[in-house]
Design a protein around this motif. Structure first.
Motif, PDB file in Angstrom:
ATOM      1  N   ASP A   1       0.744  -1.355   0.052  1.00 24.47           N
ATOM      2  CA  ASP A   1      -0.033  -0.002  -0.104  1.00 24.47           C
ATOM      3  C   ASP A   1       0.966   1.218   0.014  1.00 24.47           C
ATOM      4  OD1 ASP A   1      -2.286  -1.442  -0.079  1.00 24.47           O
ATOM      5  OD2 ASP A   1      -2.581  -1.495   2.100  1.00 24.47           O
ATOM      6  N   TYR A   2       1.984   1.317   0.678  1.00 28.56           N
ATOM      7  CA  TYR A   2       2.858   2.411   0.636  1.00 28.56           C
ATOM      8  C   TYR A   2       3.837   2.594  -0.384  1.00 28.56           C
ATOM      9  CZ  TYR A   2       1.568   3.170   5.536  1.00 28.56           C
ATOM     10  OH  TYR A   2       0.778   3.548   6.782  1.00 28.56           O
ATOM     11  N   ILE A   3       3.531   1.564  -1.619  1.00 25.35           N
ATOM     12  CA  ILE A   3       4.304   1.840  -2.573  1.00 25.35           C
ATOM     13  C   ILE A   3       3.769   2.583  -3.929  1.00 25.35           C
ATOM     14  CG2 ILE A   3       5.516   0.859  -4.679  1.00 25.35           C
ATOM     15  CD1 ILE A   3       6.458  -1.465  -2.579  1.00 25.35           C
ATOM     16  N   GLU A   4       4.042   3.684  -4.357  1.00 28.01           N
ATOM     17  CA  GLU A   4       3.116   4.439  -5.265  1.00 28.01           C
ATOM     18  C   GLU A   4       3.735   3.818  -6.558  1.00 28.01           C
ATOM     19  OE1 GLU A   4       2.691   8.868  -6.899  1.00 28.01           O
ATOM     20  OE2 GLU A   4       3.650   8.403  -4.958  1.00 28.01           O
ATOM     21  N   ALA A   5       5.066   3.626  -7.009  1.00 31.18           N
ATOM     22  CA  ALA A   5       5.460   3.279  -8.196  1.00 31.18           C
ATOM     23  C   ALA A   5       6.858   2.419  -8.172  1.00 31.18           C
ATOM     24  CB  ALA A   5       5.726   4.129  -9.415  1.00 31.18           C
ATOM     25  N   VAL A   6       6.953   1.543  -9.177  1.00 26.92           N
ATOM     26  CA  VAL A   6       8.223   0.853  -9.144  1.00 26.92           C
ATOM     27  C   VAL A   6       8.674   0.602 -10.703  1.00 26.92           C
ATOM     28  CG1 VAL A   6       9.253  -1.399  -8.859  1.00 26.92           C
ATOM     29  CG2 VAL A   6       7.446  -0.727  -7.216  1.00 26.92           C
ATOM     30  N   ARG A   7      10.033   0.887 -10.803  1.00 26.62           N
ATOM     31  CA  ARG A   7      10.431   0.892 -12.000  1.00 26.62           C
ATOM     32  C   ARG A   7      11.822  -0.184 -12.078  1.00 26.62           C
ATOM     33  NH1 ARG A   7      12.273   6.318 -14.702  1.00 26.62           N
ATOM     34  NH2 ARG A   7      13.972   6.099 -12.985  1.00 26.62           N
ATOM     35  N   VAL A   8      11.638  -1.024 -13.059  1.00 27.32           N
ATOM     36  CA  VAL A   8      12.834  -2.073 -13.086  1.00 27.32           C
ATOM     37  C   VAL A   8      13.509  -1.915 -14.337  1.00 27.32           C
ATOM     38  CG1 VAL A   8      13.274  -4.567 -12.841  1.00 27.32           C
ATOM     39  CG2 VAL A   8      11.631  -3.504 -11.422  1.00 27.32           C
ATOM     40  N   SER A   9      14.794  -1.689 -14.190  1.00 31.78           N
ATOM     41  CA  SER A   9      15.682  -1.426 -15.497  1.00 31.78           C
ATOM     42  C   SER A   9      16.904  -2.894 -15.384  1.00 31.78           C
ATOM     43  CB  SER A   9      16.238  -0.127 -15.582  1.00 31.78           C
ATOM     44  OG  SER A   9      15.191   0.755 -15.633  1.00 31.78           O
ATOM     45  N   GLN A  10      17.053  -3.188 -16.642  1.00 37.14           N
ATOM     46  CA  GLN A  10      18.353  -4.090 -16.626  1.00 37.14           C
ATOM     47  C   GLN A  10      19.306  -3.540 -17.466  1.00 37.14           C
ATOM     48  OE1 GLN A  10      17.606  -7.938 -18.590  1.00 37.14           O
ATOM     49  NE2 GLN A  10      19.446  -8.773 -17.779  1.00 37.14           N
ATOM     50  N   ILE A  11      20.589  -3.229 -17.016  1.00 36.84           N
ATOM     51  CA  ILE A  11      21.865  -2.897 -17.761  1.00 36.84           C
ATOM     52  C   ILE A  11      22.718  -3.952 -18.083  1.00 36.84           C
ATOM     53  CG2 ILE A  11      23.822  -1.337 -17.875  1.00 36.84           C
ATOM     54  CD1 ILE A  11      22.323   0.474 -15.871  1.00 36.84           C
ATOM     55  N   LEU A  12      22.920  -4.502 -19.225  1.00 37.90           N
ATOM     56  CA  LEU A  12      23.244  -5.625 -19.703  1.00 37.90           C
ATOM     57  C   LEU A  12      24.975  -5.669 -19.449  1.00 37.90           C
ATOM     58  CD1 LEU A  12      21.466  -6.620 -22.833  1.00 37.90           C
ATOM     59  CD2 LEU A  12      20.929  -7.607 -20.551  1.00 37.90           C
ATOM     60  N   PRO A  13      25.641  -6.582 -19.180  1.00 37.82           N
ATOM     61  CA  PRO A  13      24.889  -7.977 -18.789  1.00 37.82           C
ATOM     62  C   PRO A  13      24.494  -8.218 -17.477  1.00 37.82           C
ATOM     63  CG  PRO A  13      27.448  -7.814 -18.862  1.00 37.82           C
ATOM     64  CD  PRO A  13      26.954  -6.508 -18.974  1.00 37.82           C
ATOM     65  N   HIS A  14      24.834  -7.727 -16.336  1.00 40.47           N
ATOM     66  CA  HIS A  14      24.530  -8.127 -15.216  1.00 40.47           C
ATOM     67  C   HIS A  14      24.236  -7.197 -14.190  1.00 40.47           C
ATOM     68  CE1 HIS A  14      27.163 -11.590 -16.403  1.00 40.47           C
ATOM     69  NE2 HIS A  14      28.153 -10.769 -16.418  1.00 40.47           N
ATOM     70  N   THR A  15      23.460  -6.190 -14.408  1.00 41.67           N
ATOM     71  CA  THR A  15      23.136  -5.170 -13.428  1.00 41.67           C
ATOM     72  C   THR A  15      21.622  -5.100 -13.671  1.00 41.67           C
ATOM     73  OG1 THR A  15      25.119  -4.082 -13.556  1.00 41.67           O
ATOM     74  CG2 THR A  15      23.358  -2.700 -12.854  1.00 41.67           C
ATOM     75  N   LEU A  16      21.033  -5.025 -12.627  1.00 43.24           N
ATOM     76  CA  LEU A  16      19.456  -4.858 -12.403  1.00 43.24           C
ATOM     77  C   LEU A  16      19.113  -3.589 -11.638  1.00 43.24           C
ATOM     78  CD1 LEU A  16      16.806  -5.876 -13.196  1.00 43.24           C
ATOM     79  CD2 LEU A  16      16.746  -7.211 -11.026  1.00 43.24           C
ATOM     80  N   MET A  17      18.392  -2.540 -11.787  1.00 46.18           N
ATOM     81  CA  MET A  17      18.220  -1.532 -11.321  1.00 46.18           C
ATOM     82  C   MET A  17      16.707  -1.408 -10.732  1.00 46.18           C
ATOM     83  SD  MET A  17      20.540   1.609 -13.227  1.00 46.18           S
ATOM     84  CE  MET A  17      19.876   2.720 -11.937  1.00 46.18           C
ATOM     85  N   ILE A  18      16.691  -1.131  -9.690  1.00 45.51           N
ATOM     86  CA  ILE A  18      15.130  -1.023  -9.069  1.00 45.51           C
ATOM     87  C   ILE A  18      14.890   0.369  -8.470  1.00 45.51           C
ATOM     88  CG2 ILE A  18      13.464  -2.148  -7.476  1.00 45.51           C
ATOM     89  CD1 ILE A  18      14.884  -4.874  -7.679  1.00 45.51           C
TER      90      ILE A  18
END
Length: 164
Positions: A1-18
């Motif tokens: 309920d306290y989360i307004e938005a989430v964005r997930v991005s992947q930077i190849l080859p091994h990075t995941l940004m949340i």
């Protein structure tokens, strides 16, 4: 309920940004046994002991037992959006709000009571803001015991007693 938005991005080859955007409560509302937070957009958020201790926000009590909380949400949201955008000094010094029928009572951190009529709250707070500019720097709102804005285009005050 306290989360307004989430964005997930992947930077190849091994990075995941949340990226997470959280909702921030601006008000704790109480009506009978119902206790809930509200954010700036009017979204109701659950409140428990831990969250109440985490978010030090003003408490709004609806004392009208006949009407539901839903009746007030629109007015409360609009009013607090105005306070945060146009009159943050008032919001930052606000500790409690009581709504009883058509009267809103505001209690500041320094024990000043402010009375306003529900029908034109924003106009009355604009008058209070102008009044505050008029008396500054000689006086501040904390120098008054109460401020009554219920009579159109008037500010009625009672000064606190000073020692000495």
């Amino acid at each position: 309920d306290y989360i307004e938005a989430v964005r997930v991005s992947q930077i190849l080859p091994h990075t995941l940004m949340i990226h997470i955007v959280e909702r921030s409560p601006i008000l704790l509302m109480k009506k009978a046994d119902e206790i809930t937070f509200m954010d700036k957009k009017g979204v109701l958020l659950p409140a428990d002991r831990k969250s109440i201790a985490t978010f030090p926000v003003p408490v709004l009590s609806i004392l009208d037992k006949n009407d539901s909380l839903d009746k007030y949400i629109g007015d409360i949201t609009k009013f607090f959006q105005f306070l945060l955008d146009e009159y943050p000094f008032f919001y930052n010094n606000l500790s409690e709000v009581k709504i009883q029928e058509d009267i809103w009572e505001f209690y500041s951190d320094n024990n000043t009571k402010i009375f306003a009529h529900a029908s034109n709250l924003i106009d009355q707070l604009n008058i209070l803001k102008d009044f505050e500019k008029t008396v500054h720097p000689i006086r501040t709102l904390e120098d008054y015991n109460y401020i009554d804005l219920r009579i159109k285009d008037q500010v009625i005050v009672k000064e606190k007693y000073r020692k000495g």
